[in-house]
Design a protein around this motif. Structure first.
Motif, PDB file in Angstrom:
ATOM      1  N   ALA A 174      90.104  65.532 104.062  1.00 28.08           N
ATOM      2  CA  ALA A 174      91.365  66.250 104.244  1.00 28.08           C
ATOM      3  C   ALA A 174      92.382  65.841 103.179  1.00 28.08           C
ATOM      4  CB  ALA A 174      91.919  65.982 105.646  1.00 28.08           C
ATOM      5  N   ARG A 175      92.421  64.548 102.841  1.00 32.26           N
ATOM      6  CA  ARG A 175      93.348  64.095 101.794  1.00 32.26           C
ATOM      7  C   ARG A 175      92.941  64.672 100.436  1.00 32.26           C
ATOM      8  NH1 ARG A 175      92.988  59.135 104.603  1.00 32.26           N
ATOM      9  NH2 ARG A 175      91.634  58.201 103.011  1.00 32.26           N
ATOM     10  N   ARG A 232      91.597  67.450  99.944  1.00 34.06           N
ATOM     11  CA  ARG A 232      91.860  68.892  99.958  1.00 34.06           C
ATOM     12  C   ARG A 232      93.359  69.200 100.049  1.00 34.06           C
ATOM     13  NH1 ARG A 232      88.203  70.314  97.372  1.00 34.06           N
ATOM     14  NH2 ARG A 232      86.132  70.780  98.168  1.00 34.06           N
ATOM     15  N   ASP A 233      94.209  68.206 100.021  1.00 31.16           N
ATOM     16  CA  ASP A 233      95.651  68.439 100.069  1.00 31.16           C
ATOM     17  C   ASP A 233      96.056  69.296  98.867  1.00 31.16           C
ATOM     18  OD1 ASP A 233      98.404  68.389 100.074  1.00 31.16           O
ATOM     19  OD2 ASP A 233      98.571  66.224 100.310  1.00 31.16           O
ATOM     20  N   PRO A 234      96.584  70.507  99.091  1.00 29.88           N
ATOM     21  CA  PRO A 234      96.918  71.386  97.956  1.00 29.88           C
ATOM     22  C   PRO A 234      97.965  70.793  97.029  1.00 29.88           C
ATOM     23  CG  PRO A 234      97.779  72.275 100.033  1.00 29.88           C
ATOM     24  CD  PRO A 234      96.878  71.143 100.394  1.00 29.88           C
ATOM     25  N   ASN A 235      98.765  69.863  97.528  1.00 23.10           N
ATOM     26  CA  ASN A 235      99.786  69.241  96.679  1.00 23.10           C
ATOM     27  C   ASN A 235      99.181  68.319  95.623  1.00 23.10           C
ATOM     28  OD1 ASN A 235     101.992  70.419  98.092  1.00 23.10           O
ATOM     29  ND2 ASN A 235     101.742  68.897  99.714  1.00 23.10           N
ATOM     30  N   LEU A 236      97.921  67.930  95.806  1.00 20.77           N
ATOM     31  CA  LEU A 236      97.249  67.081  94.816  1.00 20.77           C
ATOM     32  C   LEU A 236      96.901  67.843  93.547  1.00 20.77           C
ATOM     33  CD1 LEU A 236      94.554  64.943  96.742  1.00 20.77           C
ATOM     34  CD2 LEU A 236      96.593  64.096  95.574  1.00 20.77           C
TER      35      LEU A 236
END
Length: 460
Positions: free
Chosen positions: A415-416, A418-422
């Motif tokens: 999930a981390r 896949r964070d779009p902010n990354l």
């Protein structure tokens, strides 16, 4: 942008580079090419397919890597969409036969009882008593007398089984099943992911064995399928469709760097000597792209992404796993699968592929999976010891190991990741290190990542 003609024009002027020619990379390239985006796929090795690989053993060609997929799942739908028959390929799907499972014991191979993740519904079954003894069976029966417990209090499979049914059932029945089917010890298995229906059944029944009995009574698992002439048929179909759609596939070309320059990326690839698909000389080549999909293994992907994305630490250390595909004496008549006890062998699982590949009665073909890298001689010796038959020929293939989605902690790390902010616009990654092992998981992840990237550049 909503006009179809505008979308088509935008797609045709939105170049894509896909790094990695395993199933994830091939699917990503296909998903972009089919909407008109110019695609270049770079694969460092001389072959496509990644963990999908066919080998020849004893003059017989069989799958050495990924071997099956779920009926009506992501791979099955992809096979239908590709239209294998139109490409001159055999599109026949073959249902894998449901076979009983055995494990090792001082008395040789003994059947594993039906259950969920190795947990039996009835601890007094003959097969259970044979493995755990009467003391272990009575300890398992105490599960029915203990206060109700929901999995919400204990997500570790090993700890849950030990508390409810005792250490012998956990060690002798559950451990070989989780090790063989998931590559994990019981305490590394997240129950809520590996068996999501177990929690509500446990709440209704009040005991673990009662919950297993309920699930076995209602079992209607989708059949597992394979392709008649091997899973490399899927690789060939993807390669042909990408080429038909104007995509460019370069094997023997390793991506060395990705540099962002405004709204575009520059990918540098290095072509190895000895490339056979054309006469281009070895050396570096630069590719410009609006979209880059990194579909390489984790050890290759992280250095490429280091300057562009701040990724969480790796979920687990890099490791290898080995499959050994072997011809064994025809007097091996068990025709099933084996999940050996850890103390008996380094082998996690053995599958009989004879029926799947329609091989005659005079020959049996088996495939074993082991952690780490082992020689053909060592793997053959272990196979012979477990099965009690002579190994006539064997081929060993090793792969980079990827995490299992059922492993405790993996879902949170994924999930981390896949964070779009990354992720900067136009850049994405896919592969088993992000989705977990299994062809359906890899294909679904590649489709989802590609859809997100397409929308980001075509609908902005």
């Amino acid at each position: 942008m909503s006009d179809v003609s505008d979308l088509v024009a935008a797609a045709q002027h939105t170049p894509v580079v896909v790094i990695g020619g395993g199933i994830g990379g091939l699917v990503a390239a296909y998903e972009c090419a089919k909407v008109g985006m110019p695609v270049t796929l770079l694969e460092a090795s001389e072959r496509l397919g990644g963990s999908v690989r066919t080998v020849e053993v004893g003059g017989i060609r069989v799958d050495a890597g990924a071997v099956s997929f779920a009926a009506d799942g992501a791979v099955d739908k992809l096979v239908a969409a590709l239209g294998l028959a139109e490409l001159g390929l055999d599109d026949q799907r073959v249902a894998q036969q449901a076979r009983s499972r055995f494990t090792t014991s001082p008395r040789g191979l003994v059947p594993l009882p039906d259950g969920v993740l190795g947990i039996p519904a009835n601890p007094f079954l003959t097969d259970v008593v044979r493995m755990v003894g009467w003391g272990g069976a009575w300890r398992g029966y105490l599960d029915r007398l203990r206060p109700p417990l929901t999995i919400g209090h204990e997500n570790r499979l090993g700890a849950l089984v030990c508390k409810r049914m005792g250490a012998k059932i956990e060690q002798r029945l559950v451990a070989p099943v989780t090790r063989g089917s998931l590559g994990l010890g019981p305490d590394d298995v997240d129950v809520s992911i590996a068996a999501p229906d177990l929690n509500p059944a446990l709440t209704r029944q009040g005991s673990l064995s009662g919950a297993v009995a309920e699930l076995l009574g209602a079992a209607s698992a989708r059949p597992r399928l394979t392709l008649a002439h091997g899973m490399e048929t899927l690789v060939a179909a993807l390669e042909r469709r990408i080429s038909e759609l104007g995509g460019r596939i370069l094997t023997g070309t390793a991506a060395e760097s990705i540099v962002r320059a405004g709204d575009t990326y520059r990918v540098t690839g290095r072509r190895a000597a000895g490339e056979q698909d054309d006469a281009e000389a070895p050396g570096a080549e630069e590719f410009s792209a609006a979209v880059v999909v990194v579909a390489a293994d984790e050890h290759a992907a992280r250095p490429l992404l280091r300057e562009l994305v701040t990724l969480p630490a790796a979920f687990s250390p890099a490791s290898r796993l080995t499959t050994v595909t072997a011809i064994v004496d025809a007097d091996s008549t068990w025709g099933a699968g084996v999940y050996p006890q850890l103390a008996e062998s380094d082998i996690a699982s053995i599958d009989d592929l004879t029926a799947q590949w329609r091989i005659g009665d005079s020959t049996r073909v088996v495939r074993a999976r082991l952690s780490g890298v082992v020689s053909a001689a060592d793997a053959s010796a272990q196979l012979q010891r477990v099965l009690g038959v002579a190994v006539r020929d064997a081929v060993v293939v090793d792969f980079e190991a990827a995490p299992h989605r059922e492993q405790r902690g993996f879902a949170a790390v994924a999930a981390r990741l896949r964070d779009p902010n990354l992720w900067p616009a136009g850049l994405g990654a896919t592969g088993a290190w992000l989705s977990g092992t299994g062809l359906d998981s890899v294909v679904t992840d590649a489709q989802n990542v590609t859809e997100r990237l397409r929308r980001g550049v075509l609908f902005s």
